[in-house]
Design an enzyme around this catalytic site. Structure first.
Site, PDB file in Angstrom:
ATOM      1  N   TYR A 120      75.759  35.633  93.915  1.00  0.00           N
ATOM      2  CA  TYR A 120      75.039  35.647  92.631  1.00  0.00           C
ATOM      3  C   TYR A 120      73.628  36.216  92.828  1.00  0.00           C
ATOM      4  CZ  TYR A 120      73.079  34.065  88.202  1.00  0.00           C
ATOM      5  OH  TYR A 120      72.465  34.031  86.982  1.00  0.00           O
ATOM      6  N   SER A 144      67.354  36.815  86.845  1.00  0.00           N
ATOM      7  CA  SER A 144      67.300  35.379  87.150  1.00  0.00           C
ATOM      8  C   SER A 144      66.148  35.181  88.133  1.00  0.00           C
ATOM      9  CB  SER A 144      68.638  34.973  87.773  1.00  0.00           C
ATOM     10  OG  SER A 144      68.503  33.872  88.635  1.00  0.00           O
TER      11      SER A 144
HETATM   12  N1  LIG Z   1      71.910  29.486  82.463  1.00  0.00           N
HETATM   13  C1  LIG Z   1      70.931  29.815  83.275  1.00  0.00           C
HETATM   14  O1  LIG Z   1      70.146  28.960  83.714  1.00  0.00           O
HETATM   15  C2  LIG Z   1      70.741  31.251  83.685  1.00  0.00           C
HETATM   16  C3  LIG Z   1      69.593  31.574  84.395  1.00  0.00           C
HETATM   17  C4  LIG Z   1      69.369  32.885  84.751  1.00  0.00           C
HETATM   18  C5  LIG Z   1      70.274  33.860  84.398  1.00  0.00           C
HETATM   19  N2  LIG Z   1      71.398  33.523  83.730  1.00  0.00           N
HETATM   20  C6  LIG Z   1      72.301  34.618  83.376  1.00  0.00           C
HETATM   21  O2  LIG Z   1      72.301  34.731  81.964  1.00  0.00           O
HETATM   22  C7  LIG Z   1      73.582  35.169  81.506  1.00  0.00           C
HETATM   23  C8  LIG Z   1      74.156  34.150  80.533  1.00  0.00           C
HETATM   24  O3  LIG Z   1      74.274  32.919  81.221  1.00  0.00           O
HETATM   25  P1  LIG Z   1      74.849  31.608  80.550  1.00  0.00           P
HETATM   26  O4  LIG Z   1      74.297  30.488  81.334  1.00  0.00           O
HETATM   27  O5  LIG Z   1      74.663  31.688  79.096  1.00  0.00           O
HETATM   28  O6  LIG Z   1      76.404  31.762  80.929  1.00  0.00           O
HETATM   29  P2  LIG Z   1      77.715  31.301  80.118  1.00  0.00           P
HETATM   30  O7  LIG Z   1      77.404  30.163  79.230  1.00  0.00           O
HETATM   31  O8  LIG Z   1      78.771  31.153  81.153  1.00  0.00           O
HETATM   32  O9  LIG Z   1      78.031  32.596  79.221  1.00  0.00           O
HETATM   33  C9  LIG Z   1      78.407  33.796  79.848  1.00  0.00           C
HETATM   34  C10 LIG Z   1      78.722  34.839  78.793  1.00  0.00           C
HETATM   35  O10 LIG Z   1      79.134  36.036  79.495  1.00  0.00           O
HETATM   36  C11 LIG Z   1      80.405  36.443  79.003  1.00  0.00           C
HETATM   37  N3  LIG Z   1      81.234  37.016  80.070  1.00  0.00           N
HETATM   38  C12 LIG Z   1      81.581  36.454  81.255  1.00  0.00           C
HETATM   39  N4  LIG Z   1      82.392  37.279  81.955  1.00  0.00           N
HETATM   40  C13 LIG Z   1      82.560  38.394  81.168  1.00  0.00           C
HETATM   41  C14 LIG Z   1      83.294  39.597  81.312  1.00  0.00           C
HETATM   42  N5  LIG Z   1      84.045  39.858  82.409  1.00  0.00           N
HETATM   43  N6  LIG Z   1      83.231  40.519  80.331  1.00  0.00           N
HETATM   44  C15 LIG Z   1      82.497  40.281  79.228  1.00  0.00           C
HETATM   45  N7  LIG Z   1      81.786  39.158  79.004  1.00  0.00           N
HETATM   46  C16 LIG Z   1      81.826  38.221  79.976  1.00  0.00           C
HETATM   47  C17 LIG Z   1      81.046  35.168  78.452  1.00  0.00           C
HETATM   48  O11 LIG Z   1      81.957  35.541  77.431  1.00  0.00           O
HETATM   49  P3  LIG Z   1      83.543  35.235  77.474  1.00  0.00           P
HETATM   50  O12 LIG Z   1      83.813  34.279  78.597  1.00  0.00           O
HETATM   51  O13 LIG Z   1      83.802  34.642  76.118  1.00  0.00           O
HETATM   52  O14 LIG Z   1      84.150  36.582  77.664  1.00  0.00           O
HETATM   53  C18 LIG Z   1      79.856  34.424  77.879  1.00  0.00           C
HETATM   54  O15 LIG Z   1      79.593  34.840  76.570  1.00  0.00           O
HETATM   55  C19 LIG Z   1      74.441  35.340  82.745  1.00  0.00           C
HETATM   56  O16 LIG Z   1      74.397  36.672  83.142  1.00  0.00           O
HETATM   57  C20 LIG Z   1      73.756  34.433  83.745  1.00  0.00           C
HETATM   58  O17 LIG Z   1      74.042  34.803  85.056  1.00  0.00           O
HETATM   59  C21 LIG Z   1      71.668  32.239  83.346  1.00  0.00           C
END
Ligand SMILES: NC(=O)c1ccc[n+]([C@@H]2O[C@H](COP(=O)([O-])OP(=O)(O)OC[C@H]3O[C@@H](n4cnc5c(N)ncnc54)[C@H](OP(=O)(O)O)[C@@H]3O)[C@@H](O)[C@H]2O)c1
Length: 263
Positions: free
Chosen positions: A158, A145
Protein backbone atom coordinates in the site's frame (compact mmCIF):
# COMPACT_ATOMS: atom_id res chain seq x y z
CA UNK A 1 -17.60 39.85 -5.72
CA UNK A 2 -17.55 36.39 -7.34
CA UNK A 3 -16.65 33.43 -5.16
CA UNK A 4 -13.26 32.09 -6.35
CA UNK A 5 -14.13 28.65 -4.96
CA UNK A 6 -17.33 28.46 -7.03
CA UNK A 7 -17.31 25.40 -9.32
CA UNK A 8 -20.67 26.07 -10.96
CA UNK A 9 -20.68 24.98 -14.61
CA UNK A 10 -17.79 22.54 -14.11
CA UNK A 11 -17.97 18.77 -14.14
CA UNK A 12 -15.92 16.63 -11.76
CA UNK A 13 -15.28 12.91 -12.25
CA UNK A 14 -14.63 11.25 -8.88
CA UNK A 15 -13.70 7.55 -8.91
CA UNK A 16 -14.64 5.19 -6.06
CA UNK A 17 -17.81 6.95 -4.91
CA UNK A 18 -19.91 3.99 -3.73
CA UNK A 19 -18.77 4.72 -0.14
CA UNK A 20 -16.07 6.32 2.02
CA UNK A 21 -13.75 9.20 1.21
CA UNK A 22 -14.85 9.31 -2.44
CA UNK A 23 -18.31 10.37 -1.29
CA UNK A 24 -16.87 13.00 1.07
CA UNK A 25 -14.77 14.46 -1.77
CA UNK A 26 -17.58 14.34 -4.33
CA UNK A 27 -20.08 15.93 -1.91
CA UNK A 28 -17.69 18.83 -1.23
CA UNK A 29 -17.26 19.48 -4.97
CA UNK A 30 -21.03 19.33 -5.52
CA UNK A 31 -21.63 21.73 -2.62
CA UNK A 32 -19.18 24.10 -4.34
CA UNK A 33 -21.37 23.90 -7.47
CA UNK A 34 -19.85 21.14 -9.61
CA UNK A 35 -21.85 18.55 -11.51
CA UNK A 36 -20.56 15.03 -10.93
CA UNK A 37 -19.61 11.83 -12.70
CA UNK A 38 -19.56 9.03 -10.11
CA UNK A 39 -17.98 5.61 -10.56
CA UNK A 40 -17.66 2.25 -8.85
CA UNK A 41 -17.54 -1.34 -10.08
CA UNK A 42 -21.33 -1.76 -9.81
CA UNK A 43 -23.35 1.17 -11.15
CA UNK A 44 -26.30 0.28 -8.88
CA UNK A 45 -24.12 0.90 -5.80
CA UNK A 46 -23.89 4.56 -6.84
CA UNK A 47 -27.60 5.27 -7.09
CA UNK A 48 -28.39 6.24 -3.45
CA UNK A 49 -25.48 8.72 -3.39
CA UNK A 50 -26.39 9.99 -6.87
CA UNK A 51 -29.91 10.76 -5.58
CA UNK A 52 -28.46 12.69 -2.62
CA UNK A 53 -26.30 14.83 -4.94
CA UNK A 54 -29.18 15.41 -7.38
CA UNK A 55 -31.21 16.76 -4.46
CA UNK A 56 -28.59 19.55 -4.21
CA UNK A 57 -29.58 20.56 -7.75
CA UNK A 58 -26.51 19.09 -9.45
CA UNK A 59 -26.42 16.87 -12.54
CA UNK A 60 -25.04 13.38 -11.84
CA UNK A 61 -23.82 10.70 -14.24
CA UNK A 62 -23.26 7.32 -12.51
CA UNK A 63 -20.98 4.95 -14.44
CA UNK A 64 -19.48 1.51 -13.86
CA UNK A 65 -15.69 1.39 -13.70
CA UNK A 66 -13.19 -1.27 -12.70
CA UNK A 67 -9.81 0.47 -12.61
CA UNK A 68 -8.04 -2.92 -12.91
CA UNK A 69 -9.53 -3.44 -16.37
CA UNK A 70 -8.19 -1.29 -19.21
CA UNK A 71 -11.30 -1.84 -21.35
CA UNK A 72 -13.50 -0.70 -18.48
CA UNK A 73 -11.42 2.48 -18.16
CA UNK A 74 -11.68 3.21 -21.88
CA UNK A 75 -15.44 2.53 -21.94
CA UNK A 76 -16.09 4.67 -18.86
CA UNK A 77 -13.98 7.56 -20.20
CA UNK A 78 -15.77 7.51 -23.56
CA UNK A 79 -19.21 7.46 -21.92
CA UNK A 80 -18.26 10.16 -19.40
CA UNK A 81 -17.01 12.54 -22.09
CA UNK A 82 -19.98 11.82 -24.39
CA UNK A 83 -22.55 12.39 -21.62
CA UNK A 84 -20.90 15.33 -19.81
CA UNK A 85 -19.49 17.18 -22.83
CA UNK A 86 -16.51 18.45 -20.84
CA UNK A 87 -14.72 17.13 -17.76
CA UNK A 88 -12.87 19.85 -15.86
CA UNK A 89 -11.84 18.01 -12.68
CA UNK A 90 -10.70 14.42 -12.06
CA UNK A 91 -10.31 13.00 -8.56
CA UNK A 92 -8.49 9.65 -8.68
CA UNK A 93 -9.83 8.17 -5.43
CA UNK A 94 -10.66 4.49 -6.13
CA UNK A 95 -8.34 2.30 -4.11
CA UNK A 96 -7.92 -0.70 -1.88
CA UNK A 97 -5.67 -2.06 0.82
CA UNK A 98 -4.55 -5.36 2.34
CA UNK A 99 -2.90 -5.09 5.78
CA UNK A 100 -0.28 -7.77 6.41
CA UNK A 101 3.23 -8.13 7.75
CA UNK A 102 5.60 -7.85 4.79
CA UNK A 103 6.66 -11.51 5.19
CA UNK A 104 3.05 -12.61 4.50
CA UNK A 105 2.34 -10.46 1.42
CA UNK A 106 1.55 -12.66 -1.61
CA UNK A 107 2.09 -12.04 -5.30
CA UNK A 108 -1.68 -11.58 -5.67
CA UNK A 109 -1.86 -9.08 -2.77
CA UNK A 110 0.86 -7.02 -4.44
CA UNK A 111 -0.84 -7.09 -7.84
CA UNK A 112 -4.27 -6.20 -6.41
CA UNK A 113 -2.98 -3.15 -4.54
CA UNK A 114 -0.55 -1.82 -7.12
CA UNK A 115 -2.88 -2.48 -10.07
CA UNK A 116 -5.79 -0.72 -8.35
CA UNK A 117 -4.09 2.20 -6.65
CA UNK A 118 -1.25 3.05 -9.00
CA UNK A 119 -1.83 1.57 -12.47
CA UNK A 120 -5.56 2.32 -12.31
CA UNK A 121 -5.00 5.95 -11.31
CA UNK A 122 -2.48 6.44 -14.11
CA UNK A 123 -4.66 5.07 -16.89
CA UNK A 124 -7.81 6.88 -15.74
CA UNK A 125 -5.75 10.10 -15.69
CA UNK A 126 -4.28 9.36 -19.14
CA UNK A 127 -7.73 8.92 -20.73
CA UNK A 128 -9.24 11.99 -19.10
CA UNK A 129 -6.14 14.16 -19.56
CA UNK A 130 -6.21 13.60 -23.35
CA UNK A 131 -9.69 15.13 -23.32
CA UNK A 132 -8.59 17.94 -20.97
CA UNK A 133 -5.54 18.70 -23.13
CA UNK A 134 -7.78 19.19 -26.19
CA UNK A 135 -9.57 21.92 -24.23
CA UNK A 136 -6.44 23.39 -22.60
CA UNK A 137 -7.76 23.02 -19.05
CA UNK A 138 -7.87 20.42 -16.33
CA UNK A 139 -7.47 19.84 -12.61
CA UNK A 140 -6.33 16.36 -11.61
CA UNK A 141 -6.29 15.44 -7.92
CA UNK A 142 -4.72 12.09 -7.08
CA UNK A 143 -5.58 10.71 -3.66
CA UNK A 144 -2.45 9.71 -1.78
CA UNK A 145 -1.96 9.08 1.91
CA UNK A 146 0.44 9.84 4.75
CA UNK A 147 2.05 6.60 3.52
CA UNK A 148 2.94 8.53 0.34
CA UNK A 149 5.59 10.14 2.51
CA UNK A 150 6.17 7.91 5.57
CA UNK A 151 6.66 4.19 6.10
CA UNK A 152 4.22 2.15 8.18
CA UNK A 153 4.56 -1.52 9.20
CA UNK A 154 1.92 -3.80 7.69
CA UNK A 155 1.40 -1.54 4.67
CA UNK A 156 4.36 -2.35 2.41
CA UNK A 157 2.52 -2.69 -0.95
CA UNK A 158 0.00 0.00 0.00
CA UNK A 159 2.78 2.42 0.96
CA UNK A 160 4.60 1.60 -2.28
CA UNK A 161 1.43 2.37 -4.24
CA UNK A 162 0.91 5.65 -2.37
CA UNK A 163 4.55 6.69 -2.67
CA UNK A 164 4.15 5.93 -6.37
CA UNK A 165 1.09 8.19 -6.53
CA UNK A 166 3.14 11.08 -5.14
CA UNK A 167 5.88 10.49 -7.72
CA UNK A 168 3.33 9.99 -10.51
CA UNK A 169 1.75 13.31 -9.55
CA UNK A 170 5.06 15.13 -10.05
CA UNK A 171 5.78 13.40 -13.38
CA UNK A 172 2.30 14.10 -14.78
CA UNK A 173 2.44 17.71 -13.58
CA UNK A 174 5.67 18.14 -15.51
CA UNK A 175 4.26 16.40 -18.59
CA UNK A 176 0.81 17.99 -18.78
CA UNK A 177 1.35 21.52 -17.43
CA UNK A 178 1.93 22.67 -21.03
CA UNK A 179 -1.70 21.66 -21.75
CA UNK A 180 -3.19 23.77 -18.94
CA UNK A 181 -3.60 20.77 -16.64
CA UNK A 182 -2.54 20.90 -12.99
CA UNK A 183 -1.88 17.62 -11.18
CA UNK A 184 -1.70 17.50 -7.40
CA UNK A 185 -1.88 14.87 -4.70
CA UNK A 186 -4.28 15.18 -1.75
CA UNK A 187 -2.95 12.93 1.01
CA UNK A 188 -5.41 12.15 3.82
CA UNK A 189 -4.28 10.97 7.23
CA UNK A 190 -6.43 8.55 9.24
CA UNK A 191 -10.17 8.53 8.43
CA UNK A 192 -12.54 5.76 9.54
CA UNK A 193 -14.13 4.09 6.49
CA UNK A 194 -15.08 0.58 5.35
CA UNK A 195 -11.45 0.06 4.31
CA UNK A 196 -10.13 0.26 7.89
CA UNK A 197 -13.21 0.03 10.16
CA UNK A 198 -11.90 -3.04 11.96
CA UNK A 199 -8.97 -1.02 13.32
CA UNK A 200 -11.29 1.60 14.86
CA UNK A 201 -13.04 -1.12 16.89
CA UNK A 202 -9.81 -1.52 18.89
CA UNK A 203 -9.96 1.20 21.58
CA UNK A 204 -6.33 0.78 22.59
CA UNK A 205 -5.23 1.33 18.99
CA UNK A 206 -7.53 4.39 18.62
CA UNK A 207 -6.06 5.91 21.81
CA UNK A 208 -2.55 5.27 20.47
CA UNK A 209 -3.50 6.91 17.17
CA UNK A 210 -5.09 9.97 18.79
CA UNK A 211 -2.07 10.43 21.02
CA UNK A 212 0.07 10.81 17.89
CA UNK A 213 -2.23 13.29 16.09
CA UNK A 214 -1.49 16.89 17.15
CA UNK A 215 -5.16 17.89 16.59
CA UNK A 216 -6.19 14.96 18.85
CA UNK A 217 -8.77 13.19 16.68
CA UNK A 218 -8.98 11.08 13.51
CA UNK A 219 -10.27 12.71 10.32
CA UNK A 220 -14.01 13.42 9.97
CA UNK A 221 -16.09 13.52 6.74
CA UNK A 222 -15.80 17.27 6.08
CA UNK A 223 -12.09 17.56 6.91
CA UNK A 224 -11.12 17.06 3.25
CA UNK A 225 -13.59 19.64 1.87
CA UNK A 226 -11.29 22.67 1.90
CA UNK A 227 -8.36 20.87 0.30
CA UNK A 228 -10.31 19.24 -2.53
CA UNK A 229 -12.28 22.37 -3.39
CA UNK A 230 -9.11 24.49 -3.27
CA UNK A 231 -7.18 22.11 -5.55
CA UNK A 232 -10.14 22.03 -7.97
CA UNK A 233 -10.64 25.80 -7.93
CA UNK A 234 -9.24 28.77 -9.82
CA UNK A 235 -7.27 29.80 -6.72
CA UNK A 236 -4.87 26.84 -7.09
CA UNK A 237 -4.08 27.70 -10.74
CA UNK A 238 -0.31 28.10 -10.18
CA UNK A 239 0.11 25.02 -7.96
CA UNK A 240 1.04 21.73 -9.60
CA UNK A 241 2.98 18.58 -8.73
CA UNK A 242 2.43 19.11 -5.00
CA UNK A 243 1.29 16.82 -2.21
CA UNK A 244 -1.06 18.35 0.37
CA UNK A 245 -1.32 16.34 3.59
CA UNK A 246 -4.66 16.63 5.41
CA UNK A 247 -3.86 14.60 8.48
CA UNK A 248 -4.42 16.58 11.68
CA UNK A 249 -0.66 17.02 11.77
CA UNK A 250 0.29 13.35 12.29
CA UNK A 251 3.02 13.67 9.68
CA UNK A 252 4.63 16.57 11.53
CA UNK A 253 4.89 14.38 14.62
CA UNK A 254 6.67 11.45 12.97
CA UNK A 255 9.36 11.50 15.68
CA UNK A 256 6.69 11.36 18.39
CA UNK A 257 6.23 7.67 17.56
CA UNK A 258 9.69 6.84 18.81
CA UNK A 259 10.97 9.83 20.80
CA UNK A 260 8.98 11.11 23.82
CA UNK A 261 8.66 14.93 23.50
CA UNK A 262 10.45 16.89 26.27
CA UNK A 263 8.63 19.89 27.75
N1 LIG B 1 -9.63 5.88 4.88
C1 LIG B 1 -8.45 6.43 5.06
O1 LIG B 1 -8.04 6.71 6.20
C2 LIG B 1 -7.57 6.74 3.88
C3 LIG B 1 -6.42 7.48 4.11
C4 LIG B 1 -5.61 7.82 3.05
C5 LIG B 1 -5.95 7.42 1.78
N2 LIG B 1 -7.06 6.68 1.57
C6 LIG B 1 -7.36 6.32 0.19
O2 LIG B 1 -8.56 6.99 -0.17
C7 LIG B 1 -9.30 6.20 -1.10
C8 LIG B 1 -10.69 5.91 -0.54
O3 LIG B 1 -10.52 5.21 0.67
P1 LIG B 1 -11.73 4.72 1.56
O4 LIG B 1 -11.20 4.57 2.92
O5 LIG B 1 -12.90 5.55 1.28
O6 LIG B 1 -11.94 3.24 0.95
P2 LIG B 1 -13.28 2.38 0.77
O7 LIG B 1 -14.30 2.78 1.76
O8 LIG B 1 -12.82 0.96 0.73
O9 LIG B 1 -13.77 2.81 -0.70
C9 LIG B 1 -12.99 2.48 -1.81
C10 LIG B 1 -13.70 2.93 -3.08
O10 LIG B 1 -12.86 2.54 -4.19
C11 LIG B 1 -13.64 1.76 -5.10
N3 LIG B 1 -12.84 0.70 -5.71
C12 LIG B 1 -12.12 -0.27 -5.10
N4 LIG B 1 -11.55 -1.09 -6.01
C13 LIG B 1 -11.95 -0.62 -7.24
C14 LIG B 1 -11.72 -1.04 -8.57
N5 LIG B 1 -10.96 -2.12 -8.87
N6 LIG B 1 -12.26 -0.32 -9.58
C15 LIG B 1 -13.02 0.75 -9.31
N7 LIG B 1 -13.30 1.21 -8.07
C16 LIG B 1 -12.77 0.51 -7.04
C17 LIG B 1 -14.76 1.17 -4.25
O11 LIG B 1 -15.88 0.93 -5.09
P3 LIG B 1 -16.53 -0.52 -5.35
O12 LIG B 1 -15.96 -1.49 -4.36
O13 LIG B 1 -18.00 -0.27 -5.15
O14 LIG B 1 -16.17 -0.82 -6.77
C18 LIG B 1 -15.05 2.28 -3.26
O15 LIG B 1 -15.96 3.20 -3.79
C19 LIG B 1 -8.49 4.94 -1.33
O16 LIG B 1 -7.71 5.10 -2.47
C20 LIG B 1 -7.65 4.86 -0.08
O17 LIG B 1 -6.49 4.10 -0.27
C21 LIG B 1 -7.90 6.33 2.59
Amino acid sequence: MTNPFDLTGQTALVTGTSRGLGQYLARALAQAGADLILTSRRRDDLLPFAAEIESLGRKVIPLALDVRDQHSIATMAEAAIAQAGQIHILVNNAGCNVRKPAFDVTWDDWNLILDTNLRGSFFVAQHIARHMADRGFGRIINIGSVTSVFGYAGLAPYGASRGGIRQLTMSLADDWGQHGITVNCLAPGWFETAQNRVMYQDKEWVDYLIDRIPLKRPGEPHDLDGAVVFLASELSRYITGQTLLVDGGISTGAMRATVKPKP
